[in-house]
Write a protein that holds these residues in place. Sequence first.
Motif, mmCIF file in Angstrom:
data_model
loop_
_atom_site.group_PDB
_atom_site.id
_atom_site.type_symbol
_atom_site.label_atom_id
_atom_site.label_comp_id
_atom_site.label_asym_id
_atom_site.label_seq_id
_atom_site.Cartn_x
_atom_site.Cartn_y
_atom_site.Cartn_z
ATOM 1 N N ASP A 51 -27.314 -26.892 -23.706
ATOM 2 C CA ASP A 51 -27.706 -27.887 -24.754
ATOM 3 C C ASP A 51 -26.728 -29.185 -24.669
ATOM 4 O OD1 ASP A 51 -28.870 -28.575 -27.540
ATOM 5 O OD2 ASP A 51 -26.772 -28.536 -28.311
ATOM 6 N N VAL A 52 -25.547 -29.001 -24.336
ATOM 7 C CA VAL A 52 -24.497 -30.219 -24.134
ATOM 8 C C VAL A 52 -25.240 -30.941 -23.138
ATOM 9 C CG1 VAL A 52 -22.162 -30.683 -23.363
ATOM 10 C CG2 VAL A 52 -22.413 -28.989 -25.185
ATOM 11 N N ALA A 70 -16.210 -28.881 -21.032
ATOM 12 C CA ALA A 70 -15.389 -27.721 -21.402
ATOM 13 C C ALA A 70 -15.217 -27.886 -22.705
ATOM 14 C CB ALA A 70 -14.218 -27.851 -20.441
ATOM 15 N N ASP A 71 -14.576 -28.899 -23.310
ATOM 16 C CA ASP A 71 -14.252 -29.168 -24.606
ATOM 17 C C ASP A 71 -15.395 -28.892 -25.551
ATOM 18 O OD1 ASP A 71 -11.640 -29.643 -23.746
ATOM 19 O OD2 ASP A 71 -11.736 -31.901 -24.244
ATOM 20 N N ALA A 72 -16.631 -29.275 -25.174
ATOM 21 C CA ALA A 72 -17.866 -28.811 -26.039
ATOM 22 C C ALA A 72 -18.365 -27.660 -26.192
ATOM 23 C CB ALA A 72 -18.735 -29.882 -25.591
ATOM 24 N N VAL A 73 -17.888 -26.904 -24.973
ATOM 25 C CA VAL A 73 -18.573 -25.372 -25.048
ATOM 26 C C VAL A 73 -17.286 -24.538 -25.403
ATOM 27 C CG1 VAL A 73 -20.606 -25.929 -23.709
ATOM 28 C CG2 VAL A 73 -18.304 -25.236 -22.453
ATOM 29 N N LEU A 116 -35.979 -23.773 -20.393
ATOM 30 C CA LEU A 116 -35.506 -22.625 -21.169
ATOM 31 C C LEU A 116 -34.935 -22.827 -22.344
ATOM 32 C CD1 LEU A 116 -34.859 -19.672 -21.205
ATOM 33 C CD2 LEU A 116 -32.815 -20.159 -19.398
ATOM 34 N N LEU A 117 -34.334 -24.103 -22.328
ATOM 35 C CA LEU A 117 -33.288 -24.503 -23.482
ATOM 36 C C LEU A 117 -34.359 -24.936 -24.645
ATOM 37 C CD1 LEU A 117 -30.815 -25.940 -24.788
ATOM 38 C CD2 LEU A 117 -31.544 -27.805 -23.696
#
Length: 153
Positions: A51-52, A70-73, A116-117
């Motif tokens: 998604d990000v 990394a911060d977003a997930v 898939l998303l």
Amino acid sequence: MSAHDPALTALTALAQNWLALAVLHGRIEGRIERALQAEHNLSAREYWLLDVLGRQHDGEGGHLQMKQVADAVVLSQSATTRLVTRLEDRGLLTRYLCPTDRRGIYTDVSEEGLALLEAARPTNDAALREALDEASTEPDLIPLVDAVRRAEG
């Protein structure tokens, strides 16, 4: 365990609220994880990463650095790199060198990953709604559920 379990009565109000938030988060994440695994063979973290990265765009500021991803997930950079590698091995992501800075590496969602998303998005959203509906029956979680729903806009 409820956030207001008698064993926790010695906690401050702030700590009780934090615990309620952790309980709600755990329930939501668990529900989403089970639904995405069952329907799409996708973990919640894999979905959030797709998604990000799927929201990136060409142009100034369009591609995210690995630290931003990394911060977003909510993972370390090394865990994010391993996750990216797993999804790349499944054909859901591609990596390539930045055209203006050969030290930079971009990660994009492949066509298969985008498909898939899109297929998984309704599953994620339904699981989120179900978890919130279930949590809204518990008085100590109602204010948090209401806050999440208000943020939806």
